[in-house]
Scaffold this motif. Structure first.
Motif, mmCIF file in Angstrom:
data_model
loop_
_atom_site.group_PDB
_atom_site.id
_atom_site.type_symbol
_atom_site.label_atom_id
_atom_site.label_comp_id
_atom_site.label_asym_id
_atom_site.label_seq_id
_atom_site.Cartn_x
_atom_site.Cartn_y
_atom_site.Cartn_z
ATOM 1 N N GLY A 25 9.981 -3.966 -2.045
ATOM 2 C CA GLY A 25 8.632 -4.524 -2.022
ATOM 3 C C GLY A 25 7.661 -3.525 -2.616
ATOM 4 O O GLY A 25 7.895 -2.330 -2.624
ATOM 5 N N VAL A 26 6.561 -4.016 -3.142
ATOM 6 C CA VAL A 26 5.570 -3.136 -3.742
ATOM 7 C C VAL A 26 4.726 -2.540 -2.628
ATOM 8 O O VAL A 26 4.264 -3.245 -1.734
ATOM 9 N N ASP A 27 4.521 -1.244 -2.693
ATOM 10 C CA ASP A 27 3.754 -0.537 -1.683
ATOM 11 C C ASP A 27 2.261 -0.710 -1.966
ATOM 12 O O ASP A 27 1.784 -0.347 -3.038
ATOM 13 N N VAL A 28 1.545 -1.298 -1.016
ATOM 14 C CA VAL A 28 0.105 -1.489 -1.175
ATOM 15 C C VAL A 28 -0.657 -0.747 -0.077
ATOM 16 O O VAL A 28 -1.697 -1.180 0.369
ATOM 17 N N SER A 29 -0.123 0.411 0.317
ATOM 18 C CA SER A 29 -0.801 1.212 1.321
ATOM 19 C C SER A 29 -1.998 1.917 0.695
ATOM 20 O O SER A 29 -2.178 1.924 -0.523
ATOM 21 N N VAL A 30 -2.809 2.504 1.526
ATOM 22 C CA VAL A 30 -3.993 3.217 1.052
ATOM 23 C C VAL A 30 -3.575 4.350 0.117
ATOM 24 O O VAL A 30 -4.217 4.576 -0.917
ATOM 25 N N ASP A 31 -2.486 5.041 0.448
ATOM 26 C CA ASP A 31 -2.015 6.137 -0.394
ATOM 27 C C ASP A 31 -1.658 5.656 -1.795
ATOM 28 O O ASP A 31 -2.029 6.275 -2.790
ATOM 29 N N SER A 32 -0.921 4.551 -1.878
ATOM 30 C CA SER A 32 -0.507 4.070 -3.196
ATOM 31 C C SER A 32 -1.690 3.501 -3.983
ATOM 32 O O SER A 32 -1.749 3.657 -5.202
ATOM 33 N N ILE A 33 -2.634 2.866 -3.295
ATOM 34 C CA ILE A 33 -3.835 2.366 -3.980
ATOM 35 C C ILE A 33 -4.634 3.547 -4.530
ATOM 36 O O ILE A 33 -5.082 3.532 -5.677
ATOM 37 N N PHE A 34 -4.799 4.590 -3.719
ATOM 38 C CA PHE A 34 -5.532 5.781 -4.149
ATOM 39 C C PHE A 34 -4.861 6.424 -5.359
ATOM 40 O O PHE A 34 -5.512 6.745 -6.350
ATOM 41 N N THR A 35 -3.540 6.566 -5.294
ATOM 42 C CA THR A 35 -2.805 7.171 -6.400
ATOM 43 C C THR A 35 -2.934 6.339 -7.669
ATOM 44 O O THR A 35 -3.155 6.875 -8.754
ATOM 45 N N ILE A 60 -9.163 -2.199 -1.899
ATOM 46 C CA ILE A 60 -9.144 -1.599 -3.230
ATOM 47 C C ILE A 60 -10.510 -1.030 -3.577
ATOM 48 O O ILE A 60 -10.625 0.100 -4.051
ATOM 49 N N VAL A 61 -11.567 -1.785 -3.323
ATOM 50 C CA VAL A 61 -12.926 -1.326 -3.637
ATOM 51 C C VAL A 61 -13.302 -0.141 -2.758
ATOM 52 O O VAL A 61 -13.894 0.840 -3.230
ATOM 53 N N SER A 62 -12.948 -0.184 -1.480
ATOM 54 C CA SER A 62 -13.269 0.926 -0.580
ATOM 55 C C SER A 62 -12.534 2.197 -0.978
ATOM 56 O O SER A 62 -13.097 3.291 -0.935
ATOM 57 N N VAL A 63 -11.273 2.063 -1.359
ATOM 58 C CA VAL A 63 -10.507 3.230 -1.799
ATOM 59 C C VAL A 63 -11.087 3.770 -3.110
ATOM 60 O O VAL A 63 -11.143 4.981 -3.315
ATOM 61 N N ALA A 64 -11.547 2.883 -3.974
ATOM 62 C CA ALA A 64 -12.187 3.324 -5.218
ATOM 63 C C ALA A 64 -13.429 4.156 -4.913
ATOM 64 O O ALA A 64 -13.679 5.175 -5.564
ATOM 65 N N ALA A 65 -14.192 3.742 -3.922
ATOM 66 C CA ALA A 65 -15.383 4.509 -3.532
ATOM 67 C C ALA A 65 -14.983 5.866 -2.985
ATOM 68 O O ALA A 65 -15.577 6.891 -3.322
ATOM 69 N N ALA A 106 -19.665 0.648 -0.106
ATOM 70 C CA ALA A 106 -20.423 1.459 0.855
ATOM 71 C C ALA A 106 -19.541 1.898 2.016
ATOM 72 O O ALA A 106 -19.656 3.015 2.507
ATOM 73 N N ALA A 107 -18.639 1.021 2.457
ATOM 74 C CA ALA A 107 -17.726 1.376 3.550
ATOM 75 C C ALA A 107 -16.836 2.540 3.136
ATOM 76 O O ALA A 107 -16.590 3.459 3.931
ATOM 77 N N GLY A 108 -16.345 2.528 1.911
ATOM 78 C CA GLY A 108 -15.501 3.615 1.431
ATOM 79 C C GLY A 108 -16.271 4.892 1.191
ATOM 80 O O GLY A 108 -15.772 5.988 1.429
ATOM 81 N N ALA A 109 -17.500 4.764 0.734
ATOM 82 C CA ALA A 109 -18.317 5.946 0.466
ATOM 83 C C ALA A 109 -18.809 6.597 1.756
ATOM 84 O O ALA A 109 -18.917 7.815 1.838
ATOM 85 N N ASN A 110 -19.076 5.786 2.783
ATOM 86 C CA ASN A 110 -19.590 6.320 4.047
ATOM 87 C C ASN A 110 -18.499 6.906 4.932
ATOM 88 O O ASN A 110 -18.782 7.756 5.769
ATOM 89 N N ASP A 111 -17.259 6.428 4.778
ATOM 90 C CA ASP A 111 -16.157 6.924 5.600
ATOM 91 C C ASP A 111 -14.944 7.197 4.714
ATOM 92 O O ASP A 111 -13.932 6.512 4.804
ATOM 93 N N PRO A 112 -15.049 8.194 3.817
ATOM 94 C CA PRO A 112 -13.966 8.418 2.858
ATOM 95 C C PRO A 112 -12.652 8.843 3.504
ATOM 96 O O PRO A 112 -11.590 8.556 2.969
ATOM 97 N N MET A 113 -12.692 9.498 4.650
ATOM 98 C CA MET A 113 -11.454 9.958 5.272
ATOM 99 C C MET A 113 -10.602 8.788 5.758
ATOM 100 O O MET A 113 -9.398 8.920 5.907
ATOM 101 N N LYS A 114 -11.200 7.646 5.984
ATOM 102 C CA LYS A 114 -10.449 6.466 6.393
ATOM 103 C C LYS A 114 -9.652 5.894 5.234
ATOM 104 O O LYS A 114 -8.612 5.277 5.427
ATOM 105 N N PHE A 115 -10.111 6.109 4.013
ATOM 106 C CA PHE A 115 -9.505 5.496 2.849
ATOM 107 C C PHE A 115 -8.771 6.468 1.936
ATOM 108 O O PHE A 115 -8.163 6.060 0.978
ATOM 109 N N LEU A 116 -8.842 7.768 2.204
ATOM 110 C CA LEU A 116 -8.128 8.731 1.380
ATOM 111 C C LEU A 116 -6.797 9.095 2.026
ATOM 112 O O LEU A 116 -6.675 9.112 3.245
ATOM 113 N N PRO A 117 -5.809 9.406 1.217
ATOM 114 C CA PRO A 117 -4.552 9.866 1.797
ATOM 115 C C PRO A 117 -4.733 11.212 2.483
ATOM 116 O O PRO A 117 -5.647 11.964 2.165
ATOM 117 N N ALA A 118 -3.859 11.496 3.424
ATOM 118 C CA ALA A 118 -3.985 12.715 4.211
ATOM 119 C C ALA A 118 -3.916 13.962 3.339
ATOM 120 O O ALA A 118 -4.563 14.962 3.621
#
Length: 130
Positions: A25-35, A60-65, A106-118
């Protein structure tokens, strides 16, 4: 030493099983979206592939932010989800509105740690022992 060898073999088997499951299956986790977004040379094609793979358009938009992609660049993207009826007679597409894109950004920009890989948070600092 035997215990260590058994644990190493067990770890390799688990890692191998995980990679086989990911290949199916295609991985659509936050890490893979960020990468995918941060290494993309064609953002629109990347977004289309992610949405087609089942990624949440708002994520996708939040991770882009969180990845630092400018809002104007994200607003230019067509973030659309295609759908078909059960008998494939009716085809449709639902696209995110500009206001929804701005809200998700705005959600991604205000809370980037939620959407960025560790790994993007930086190296783990060793704690001092007393």
């Amino acid at each position: 030493m035997k215990k260590f060898l058994k644990l190493a073999v067990a770890g390799l088997l688990i890692a191998g099983g995980t990679s086989v499951a990911m290949a199916e299956g295609v991985d659509v986790s936050v890490d893979s979206i960020f990468t995918a977004l941060s290494s993309s040379s064609n953002l629109q094609a990347t977004v289309d592939n992610l949405v087609a793979s089942g990624a949440n358009p708002q994520a996708i938009v939040s991770v882009a932010a969180a990845a630092g992609i400018p809002l104007n660049t994200v607003k230019e993207l067509q973030v659309c989800k295609n759908s078909a009826s059960a008998d494939a007679n009716v085809l449709g597409a639902s696209c995110m509105r500009q206001s929804s894109i701005t809200t998700a950004y705005a959600a991604g920009a205000n809370d980037p740690m939620k959407f960025l890989p560790a790994s993007a948070a930086g190296k783990v600092k060793k704690q001092e022992t007393k």
